[in-house]
Enzyme design. Structure first.
Site, PDB file in Angstrom:
ATOM      1  N   ASP A 111      -5.977   6.700  -8.229  1.00 52.75           N
ATOM      2  CA  ASP A 111      -5.852   5.243  -8.175  1.00 52.75           C
ATOM      3  C   ASP A 111      -7.205   4.557  -8.037  1.00 52.75           C
ATOM      4  OD1 ASP A 111      -3.168   5.826  -8.234  1.00 52.75           O
ATOM      5  OD2 ASP A 111      -2.633   4.343  -6.731  1.00 52.75           O
ATOM      6  N   ARG A 144      -7.622   0.851   9.312  1.00 54.03           N
ATOM      7  CA  ARG A 144      -8.084  -0.175   8.364  1.00 54.03           C
ATOM      8  C   ARG A 144      -9.217  -1.036   8.908  1.00 54.03           C
ATOM      9  NH1 ARG A 144      -6.373   3.562   5.555  1.00 54.03           N
ATOM     10  NH2 ARG A 144      -4.411   3.367   4.449  1.00 54.03           N
ATOM     11  N   SER A 190       3.817   9.646  -1.448  1.00 54.00           N
ATOM     12  CA  SER A 190       2.399   9.389  -1.223  1.00 54.00           C
ATOM     13  C   SER A 190       2.026   9.775   0.209  1.00 54.00           C
ATOM     14  CB  SER A 190       2.065   7.908  -1.467  1.00 54.00           C
ATOM     15  OG  SER A 190       2.704   7.094  -0.504  1.00 54.00           O
ATOM     16  N   ASP A 237      -1.290  -2.802   4.118  1.00 52.69           N
ATOM     17  CA  ASP A 237      -2.726  -2.525   4.131  1.00 52.69           C
ATOM     18  C   ASP A 237      -3.547  -3.639   3.499  1.00 52.69           C
ATOM     19  OD1 ASP A 237      -2.682  -0.207   5.574  1.00 52.69           O
ATOM     20  OD2 ASP A 237      -2.657   1.123   3.841  1.00 52.69           O
TER      21      ASP A 237
END
Length: 475
Positions: free
Chosen positions: A67, A151, A238, A180
């Protein structure tokens, strides 16, 4: 002056950008020199046409996977000068650590003008994981916030790199449906003025072009992106991991009724195949932070934040500790299903709760518990660098001044069970609680205490039940 982003308060431990000393201590290839203070910057540069990158420079949070490698090349094709940034947060958890040795070359081969690979393991554990433990933060009673707290740690360094490189744009690989994107971007805007976010998965030209994995693979082949072209045995879900936890979601896990496959075990062993003999550990705390872990059987010790967490991950994983399968409420307004493994974090939480019971005043504990709920929501929703979070963190840390001592736990069959605890700041009085020693507790005072507490119960009974409450029949 809305264009002045200078901090007006003493920065908390995780709010300030990385210091010059810290950044100079990084390997030369990963060095990012910059001021530790948020400086005066012009207004944000609004990305009115995100598909026109000519003359624009951005920092992309880059994992090296399909990605973000595809996004890197696509952004470069649109004219952006892309600086790739990869954060080493201890992916693998200390059991099977990720190899970052080739990621810089891979980023450049994918179109990056420059690449940073920065080791943030100690920073991540000390300034993000440990505050979570001190606050006993847990989202919706079950989730230990492993992805959420990573994050702001990543964004802080990403913003520092943007400052050093003169970038006005930040980019990440998050989708338009997830949490996110909110966490990355709220942290960006809170840390520095003059930055704007360019998010490929929210740009119609990008998401219309790439409808699925095969479209990404075809583009990678066409543009010479160094990615394995064969999908191979790609898992049907994922994954995202750091030293604190690993998460599994999407794919076959989108059906909340579907049983997660056995392959969703990376940090913990299945309960039926975990270790058959227990391990006893001793964890020492100072002001709510773990400072040492001892395996009481092997005498192995860990004393740095990262090594403490890695050691507990290995021990907890062997005993199937810290695995949950939940449905949660995303901040963007939808429910999602996730499988999480947080072995070391679960052990630390149990030990910390146990030591607090010994050292914290009852009413302080209750007030702190009520604040923990809000704290957890702020972390989950992306408000790490908000004023309310700063207030809560300072309050939490004040309450932790006397949380010093040690806890011994037995790890076995999915459980971390306390064996004993001690503290130089203990509020526990053995004489006072003893059934065999008077210990200064005058039992004659108990009657008055009980009658005082009963007064309001009697008043309510007389008003609501004037004829008395209904009692069960007696045979």
């Amino acid at each position: 002056d809305p264009t002045d982003g200078t901090l007006r308060h003493p920065p908390c431990r995780s709010c300030a950008l990385p210091s010059v000393a810290m950044l100079r201590s990084l390997p030369r290839a990963a060095r990012v020199l910059g001021s530790p203070q948020i400086s005066h910057m012009p207004r944000r540069h609004m990305a009115s046409d995100p598909t026109d990158g000519k003359g624009k420079k951005l920092v992309l949070a880059y994992s090296g996977g399909l990605d973000t490698s595809t996004q890197l090349r696509w952004l470069a094709d649109k004219g952006y000068e892309v600086v790739a940034f990869t954060a080493n947060l201890g992916q693998g958890g200390g059991m099977n650590d990720e190899d970052f040795s080739g990621i810089e070359a891979k980023a450049k081969a994918s179109g990056a003008s420059k690449a940073y690979v920065v080791d943030l393991q100690e920073d991540f554990v000390k300034n993000y994981v440990f505050p979570i433990i001190r606050a006993n933060a847990i989202y919706e009673s079950r989730y230990l916030l492993g992805t959420s707290l990573a994050r702001p740690c990543i964004t802080k360094m990403q913003v520092a790199i943007a400052q050093k490189e003169g970038c006005h744009y930040i980019s990440h690989g998050s989708t338009g449906k997830g949490n996110d994107q909110v966490r990355f971007e709220l942290s960006t805007y809170a840390l520095k003025a003059g930055l704007e976010c360019v998010v490929p998965w929210r740009i119609p030209e990008f998401y219309n072009k790439f409808q699925g994995r095969q479209d990404l693979l075809a583009y990678a082949k066409e543009r010479g992106i160094p990615i394995a072209m064969d999908a191979g045995n790609r898992p049907p879900y994922s994954m995202d991991d750091n030293m604190f936890h690993i998460s599994f979601e999407s794919g076959i896990l989108e059906d909340p009724a579907a049983t997660a496959p056995d392959s969703c075990h990376k940090y913990t062993k299945p309960l039926e195949s975990c270790k058959e003999t227990p391990d006893d550990v001793q964890i020492l705390f100072e002001k709510g932070d773990p400072v040492k872990v001892i395996n009481m059987g092997t005498k192995e010790e860990a004393t740095t934040p990262a090594n403490i967490l890695k050691m507990l991950n290995r021990l907890g994983g062997d005993h199937a500790i810290g695995r949950i399968d939940i449905v949660e409420n995303r901040y963007v307004g939808i429910k999602s299903r996730g499988v999480y493994e947080t072995p070391g974090g679960t052990i630390l939480r149990e030990a910390h709760l146990d030591l607090e019971a010994l050292t914290l005043d009852r009413e302080v504990l209750r007030v702190r518990d009520s604040m923990s709920l809000k704290y957890s929501e702020l972390v989950y929703n992306g408000f790490w660098f908000s004023p309310e979070m700063e207030f809560l963190q300072n309050s939490m840390d004040f309450a932790q001044r006397h949380v010093n001592g040690e806890v011994r736990l037995r790890l076995f069959r999915g459980c971390a069970r306390a064996l004993g605890r001690s503290s130089p700041n203990s509020l526990y009085n053995m004489d006072m609680v003893s059934m065999d020693v008077e210990g200064g507790f005058d039992v004659s005072h108990s009657e008055g205490f009980i009658r005082t507490q009963a007064r309001r119960l009697q008043a309510y009974r007389n008003m609501a039940y004037p004829n008395g409450r209904e009692l069960p029949p007696v045979a």
